[in-house]
Enzyme design. Structure first.
Site, PDB file in Angstrom:
ATOM      1  N   LYS A 170     -55.474 -36.733 -44.890  1.00 36.08           N
ATOM      2  CA  LYS A 170     -54.267 -37.570 -45.001  1.00 36.08           C
ATOM      3  C   LYS A 170     -54.617 -39.026 -44.717  1.00 36.08           C
ATOM      4  CE  LYS A 170     -51.011 -39.174 -42.511  1.00 36.08           C
ATOM      5  NZ  LYS A 170     -50.840 -40.482 -43.203  1.00 36.08           N
ATOM      6  N   GLY A 222     -56.957 -43.842 -35.307  1.00 42.56           N
ATOM      7  CA  GLY A 222     -55.718 -44.616 -35.356  1.00 42.56           C
ATOM      8  C   GLY A 222     -55.416 -45.168 -33.980  1.00 42.56           C
ATOM      9  N   SER A 223     -54.151 -45.433 -33.732  1.00 42.91           N
ATOM     10  CA  SER A 223     -53.774 -46.071 -32.474  1.00 42.91           C
ATOM     11  C   SER A 223     -53.820 -45.070 -31.313  1.00 42.91           C
ATOM     12  CB  SER A 223     -52.357 -46.641 -32.598  1.00 42.91           C
ATOM     13  OG  SER A 223     -51.458 -45.589 -32.869  1.00 42.91           O
ATOM     14  N   VAL A 226     -50.493 -42.953 -30.990  1.00 42.47           N
ATOM     15  CA  VAL A 226     -50.390 -41.800 -31.904  1.00 42.47           C
ATOM     16  C   VAL A 226     -51.446 -40.763 -31.547  1.00 42.47           C
ATOM     17  CG1 VAL A 226     -50.569 -41.043 -34.302  1.00 42.47           C
ATOM     18  CG2 VAL A 226     -49.318 -43.127 -33.758  1.00 42.47           C
ATOM     19  N   GLY A 227     -52.634 -41.222 -31.166  1.00 45.55           N
ATOM     20  CA  GLY A 227     -53.698 -40.280 -30.770  1.00 45.55           C
ATOM     21  C   GLY A 227     -53.251 -39.361 -29.650  1.00 45.55           C
ATOM     22  N   GLU A 244     -60.547 -41.213 -32.348  1.00 41.93           N
ATOM     23  CA  GLU A 244     -61.088 -42.590 -32.330  1.00 41.93           C
ATOM     24  C   GLU A 244     -59.878 -43.509 -32.329  1.00 41.93           C
ATOM     25  OE1 GLU A 244     -64.150 -43.470 -32.104  1.00 41.93           O
ATOM     26  OE2 GLU A 244     -65.115 -41.544 -32.468  1.00 41.93           O
ATOM     27  N   CYS A 278     -60.796 -52.221 -35.225  1.00 37.66           N
ATOM     28  CA  CYS A 278     -60.751 -51.632 -33.895  1.00 37.66           C
ATOM     29  C   CYS A 278     -61.758 -52.307 -32.975  1.00 37.66           C
ATOM     30  CB  CYS A 278     -61.032 -50.146 -33.965  1.00 37.66           C
ATOM     31  SG  CYS A 278     -62.508 -49.764 -34.918  1.00 37.66           S
ATOM     32  N   GLU A 379     -53.716 -54.304 -27.411  1.00 34.13           N
ATOM     33  CA  GLU A 379     -54.316 -54.485 -28.739  1.00 34.13           C
ATOM     34  C   GLU A 379     -53.291 -55.146 -29.660  1.00 34.13           C
ATOM     35  OE1 GLU A 379     -55.106 -50.980 -31.201  1.00 34.13           O
ATOM     36  OE2 GLU A 379     -57.083 -51.828 -31.637  1.00 34.13           O
TER      37      GLU A 379
HETATM   38  P1  NAD Z   1     -51.638 -45.321 -36.552  1.00 29.35           P
HETATM   39  O1  NAD Z   1     -51.963 -44.625 -35.290  1.00 29.35           O
HETATM   40  O2  NAD Z   1     -50.289 -45.881 -36.724  1.00 29.35           O
HETATM   41  O3  NAD Z   1     -51.857 -44.323 -37.805  1.00 29.35           O
HETATM   42  C1  NAD Z   1     -53.088 -43.672 -38.043  1.00 29.35           C
HETATM   43  C2  NAD Z   1     -52.838 -42.468 -38.925  1.00 29.35           C
HETATM   44  O4  NAD Z   1     -52.077 -41.499 -38.200  1.00 29.35           O
HETATM   45  C3  NAD Z   1     -52.041 -42.762 -40.185  1.00 29.35           C
HETATM   46  O5  NAD Z   1     -52.550 -41.996 -41.247  1.00 29.35           O
HETATM   47  C4  NAD Z   1     -50.626 -42.301 -39.815  1.00 29.35           C
HETATM   48  O6  NAD Z   1     -49.823 -41.947 -40.907  1.00 29.35           O
HETATM   49  C5  NAD Z   1     -50.944 -41.101 -38.957  1.00 29.35           C
HETATM   50  N1  NAD Z   1     -49.890 -40.700 -38.014  1.00 29.35           N
HETATM   51  C6  NAD Z   1     -48.900 -41.458 -37.474  1.00 29.35           C
HETATM   52  N2  NAD Z   1     -48.142 -40.715 -36.633  1.00 29.35           N
HETATM   53  C7  NAD Z   1     -48.680 -39.474 -36.619  1.00 29.35           C
HETATM   54  C8  NAD Z   1     -48.367 -38.274 -35.920  1.00 29.35           C
HETATM   55  N3  NAD Z   1     -47.339 -38.190 -35.061  1.00 29.35           N
HETATM   56  N4  NAD Z   1     -49.134 -37.186 -36.132  1.00 29.35           N
HETATM   57  C9  NAD Z   1     -50.201 -37.248 -36.969  1.00 29.35           C
HETATM   58  N5  NAD Z   1     -50.544 -38.362 -37.668  1.00 29.35           N
HETATM   59  C10 NAD Z   1     -49.797 -39.470 -37.483  1.00 29.35           C
HETATM   60  O7  NAD Z   1     -52.768 -46.429 -36.738  1.00 29.35           O
HETATM   61  P2  NAD Z   1     -52.902 -47.532 -37.880  1.00 29.35           P
HETATM   62  O8  NAD Z   1     -51.865 -48.573 -37.696  1.00 29.35           O
HETATM   63  O9  NAD Z   1     -53.005 -46.871 -39.217  1.00 29.35           O
HETATM   64  O10 NAD Z   1     -54.342 -48.133 -37.532  1.00 29.35           O
HETATM   65  C11 NAD Z   1     -54.572 -49.091 -36.548  1.00 29.35           C
HETATM   66  C12 NAD Z   1     -55.095 -48.456 -35.281  1.00 29.35           C
HETATM   67  O11 NAD Z   1     -56.269 -47.683 -35.562  1.00 29.35           O
HETATM   68  C13 NAD Z   1     -55.541 -49.475 -34.235  1.00 29.35           C
HETATM   69  O12 NAD Z   1     -55.119 -49.066 -32.969  1.00 29.35           O
HETATM   70  C14 NAD Z   1     -57.060 -49.438 -34.330  1.00 29.35           C
HETATM   71  O13 NAD Z   1     -57.736 -49.857 -33.167  1.00 29.35           O
HETATM   72  C15 NAD Z   1     -57.288 -48.008 -34.630  1.00 29.35           C
HETATM   73  N6  NAD Z   1     -58.602 -47.806 -35.223  1.00 29.35           N
HETATM   74  C16 NAD Z   1     -59.563 -47.217 -34.448  1.00 29.35           C
HETATM   75  C17 NAD Z   1     -60.839 -47.046 -34.961  1.00 29.35           C
HETATM   76  C18 NAD Z   1     -61.916 -46.403 -34.138  1.00 29.35           C
HETATM   77  O14 NAD Z   1     -62.894 -45.930 -34.697  1.00 29.35           O
HETATM   78  N7  NAD Z   1     -61.808 -46.363 -32.811  1.00 29.35           N
HETATM   79  C19 NAD Z   1     -61.143 -47.463 -36.257  1.00 29.35           C
HETATM   80  C20 NAD Z   1     -60.130 -48.065 -37.003  1.00 29.35           C
HETATM   81  C21 NAD Z   1     -58.854 -48.219 -36.482  1.00 29.35           C
END
Ligand code: NAD
Length: 487
Positions: A170, A222-223, A226-227, A244, A278, A379
Site C-alpha cells: 500500500k 511513516g510517522s 501512525v507507527g 521506520e 526523515c 518533526e
Molecule cells: P504517515 O504516517 O502519515 O503515512 C505513512 C503510510 O501509512 C501511508 O501509506 C498512510 O496511508 C499509511 N497509514 C496512515 N494511517 C494508517 C493506519 N492507521 N494504519 C496503517 N497505515 C496507515 O507518514 P507520511 O506523511 O506519509 O510520511 C512522512 C513520515 O514518514 C515522516 O514522519 C517521516 O520521518 C517518515 N519517514 C520515515 C522514514 C524512515 O526510514 N525512518 C523514511 C521516510 C519517511
C-alpha cells in the site's frame, strides 16, 4: 488517466483516489482504484494463494526477476523521474536519485538471491550436523510514505520477494502513480500473478491491511504517531513488525570545522527534498566560537535558494506535498516565533506568478533556538531548520541526543578524537562525519533508535526483517543422543 487495478480478482472499484501535482494542483496525474475491504481481502487472498509456489521457486530464480527489473528501471529512469517530480514535487536531480536508489536496491538484493546465507556450526554431540537457514515469513504488508515514492517501496518489495514472501503493497495516497508504475514494472519482469499486489487508499485502507488476519508481517515506514497505531494492531494479532518512523536530525558544527563545507552540508541536509526527508537536518548545533559566521553564511545561502517547479532544472527547492503540509509548516513558523526564536529568513508561502497554484514554502532558518523549543523537538517535515548554540562537545552531544528520535546525525570537525567520540556517543542509527545527515547507501543498515524505530534495519541487514531463522539438526549417529545430557 485511469489506472487499472493490478490485484488479481479485485472487482471494478466503486471509488477512486486522484493524484495531483503539488507544483500545479489543477493538474491531475491519474485516478487510482480506492481499495475497500473486499479489495484488500482479494489482495491478501491472492498473495496467500501465490505463496507456496513462490517460496518453492529457487531464490536465484526469484532474484532474476529483480535483476531484470533493475535493468528496466535503469533504462526507464528518466521517465520515472519526470513522473515522480510531477507527482511528488522533488526537483528532478533528486527524483533521478530516488529512482537510482531503487535500481541500486534491486541489483543489491538480486545478488542476495545467490547468497541468503545461513550458518553451519559444530554440534555438541557426536555424528550430528547443525545449521541454520533463512525461511520466508509468509504474506507481507508493506505500507510506505510519499517522500521517497520509489526508493522506499524498493527497500521493502525487493528483499521481501527475494526471500520467498508474497506481498500486499500500500503506497501513500499522495504518490500512487509512481508506486503503481513500479509495481507494474516488476510484474512485467516476470513475477507470477498474486506475488505482488497493490492496494490504494489512505490510512483507513492501511488499517484494513495491518489488521487483516491473512497478513504475517507488516513493514511500515511513516510517522511515529501512525507507527504506534500499527504496532498496537500488530501486537493484537501477533504479526511480525518492522517500523521506520520520524526523525529530528542534528548536524554538530565544531569550532575547528571547515565552515564552508559545513554550510554546504547544512543547506543540502535542511532544504533537499524541501526538508521532507526523515533524515533532514532540522537542527544545526553550532559551537559558540563559530556561531556568528556560520549563521550569517547559512542565512545568505538559504535566502538565495531558487524555489520553483521541480521540472524546471533551475529550481533548487520544489513544492511541499500538499496544502495540509504547507499549513503545518507555517504553523511551526508561528510556534517558533511565539517561543522566541529569531527568524533569519523564509517563514512564508511562496505563491508568485506560476507558483500560485502550488504548495511552495520559502527556505526558513531560525537562530538562537533553545534545545527545548517545540521547533527543536518536533518533526516539522518541511524546509525549516533551527540553529542552536553549544558551548562544548559535551554540550553539543547532549543537545543532539536530547530528542525522542534517533535516526541520523552528523558532525563537522577536523579532530579525529572528537570525530570518534561523536561516532560512539551520538545515539542515532546513522552517524556522518564531515557529511550531511542525508545520503544513505543501500548496502548499509538504515534505521533509527528510540521513537524512530523498533530495532530493525532496512538496507544492509534487511533480510533479517523478511526471513525467519530456522535451526536444523541432523543426527546421523543412529542412536538416541540427548542434548545437554549425553555430552
Ligand atoms: P504517515 O504516517 O502519515 O503515512 C505513512 C503510510 O501509512 C501511508 O501509506 C498512510 O496511508 C499509511 N497509514 C496512515 N494511517 C494508517 C493506519 N492507521 N494504519 C496503517 N497505515 C496507515 O507518514 P507520511 O506523511 O506519509 O510520511 C512522512 C513520515 O514518514 C515522516 O514522519 C517521516 O520521518 C517518515 N519517514 C520515515 C522514514 C524512515 O526510514 N525512518 C523514511 C521516510 C519517511
Amino acid at each position: 488517466m485511469d489506472f487499472e487495478n493490478i490485484t488479481p480478482g479485485a472487482s471494478t472499484p466503486a471509488n477512486w483516489i486522484e493524484s495531483r501535482n503539488p507544483a500545479h494542483w489543477t493538474e491531475v496525474i491519474g485516478r487510482f482504484p480506492l481499495s475497500d475491504a473486499s479489495a484488500v481481502d482479494a489482495a491478501v487472498c491472492a498473495a496467500r494463494a501465490a505463496y507456496d509456489s513462490w517460496r518453492l521457486t529457487p531464490a536465484p530464480r526469484r532474484a532474476e526477476v529483480l535483476y531484470r527489473a533493475a535493468e528496466r528501471l535503469s533504462r526507464d529512469k528518466e521517465e520515472f523521474a519526470q513522473l515522480m517530480t510531477r507527482e511528488m514535487g522533488k526537483v528532478l536531480i533528486e527524483a533521478r536519485g530516488d529512482v537510482q536508489e531503487g535500481v541500486d536496491m534491486l541489483y543489491f538484493i538480486a545478488g542476495e538471491g545467490r547468497r541468503l546465507c545461513g550458518e553451519t556450526v559444530p554440534s555438541e554431540l557426536m555424528s550430528k550436523f547443525a545449521m541454520s537457514v533463512r525461511a520466508p515469513v509468509g504474506v507481507c504488508a508493506l505500507v510506505t510514505p510519499w517522500n521517497f515514492p520509489l526508493a522506499i517501496p524498493s527497500w521493502k518489495i525487493a528483499p521481501a520477494l527475494v526471500a520467498g514472501n508474497t506481498v500486499v503493497f500500500k503506497p501513500a495516497e499522495d504518490t500512487p502513480a509512481v508506486a503503481h508504475r513500479f509495481a507494474q514494472l516488476l510484474i512485467d519482469c516476470g513475477l507470477p500473478p498474486g506475488v505482488l499486489n497493490v492496494v490504494h487508499g489512505d490510512g483507513s485502507t492501511g488499517a484494513l491491511i495491518v489488521n487483516h488476519p491473512g497478513i504475517d508481517l507488516v513493514s511500515f515506514t511513516g510517522s511515529t504517531d501512525v507507527g504506534r497505531l500499527v504496532a498496537h494492531a500488530c501486537a493484537e494479532s501477533n504479526k511480525r513488525l518492522s517500523l521506520e518512523m520520524g526523525g529530528k536530525n542534528a548536524i554538530i558544527v565544531m569550532e575547528d570545522a571547515d565552515l564552508s563545507l559545513a554550510v554546504d552540508g547544512a543547506v543540502w541536509g535542511a532544504f533537499g527534498t524541501s526538508g521532507q526527508r526523515c533524515t533532514a537536518a532540522s537542527r544545526l548545533i553550532v559551537h559558540e566560537s563559530v556561531y556568528k559566521p556560520f549563521t550569517d553564511m547559512l542565512a545568505a545561502r538559504a535566502s538565495a535558494l531558487r524555489v520553483g517547479d521541480g521540472l524546471d532544472e533551475d529550481s533548487q527547492v520544489g513544492p511541499v506535498i500538499n496544502s495540509a503540509q504547507l499549513d503545518r509548516i507555517h504553523d511551526y513558523t508561528q510556534i517558533g516565533l511565539a517561543d522566541g526564536a529569531k527568524l533569519l529568513c523564509g517563514g512564508e508561502r511562496v505563491s508568485k506568478g506560476s507558483l500560485a497554484d502550488g504548495w511552495f514554502y520559502s527556505p526558513t532558518v531560525f537562530a538562537d533556538v533553545a534545545p527545548g523549543m517545540r521547533i527543536a523537538q518536533e518533526e516539522i517535515f518541511g524546509p525549516t531548520t533551527c540553529i542552536i548554540p553549544a558551548t562544548s562537545l559535551d554540550n553539543a552531544l547532549e543537545i543532539a541526543n536530547g530528542v525522542r528520535y534517533g535516526l541520523s546525525s552528523a558532525i563537522y570537525t577536523q579532530n579525529v578524537n572528537i570525530a570518534f567520540r561523536a561516532m560512539r556517543d551520538l545515539s542515532t542509527g546513522i552517524v556522518y562525519v564531515n557529511a550531511s545527515t542525508i545520503g544513505a547507501e543501500v548496502h548499509l543498515p538504515f534505521g533509527g533508535t528510540r521513537a524512530t524505530g523498533n530495532g530493525h534495519r532496512e538496507g544492509g541487514h534487511v533480510l533479517d526483517v523478511f526471513t525467519e531463522w530456522k535451526s536444523l539438526y541432523i543426527d546421523f549417529s543412529g542412536t538416541l543422543q540427548r542434548a545437554q545430557i549425553d555430552a
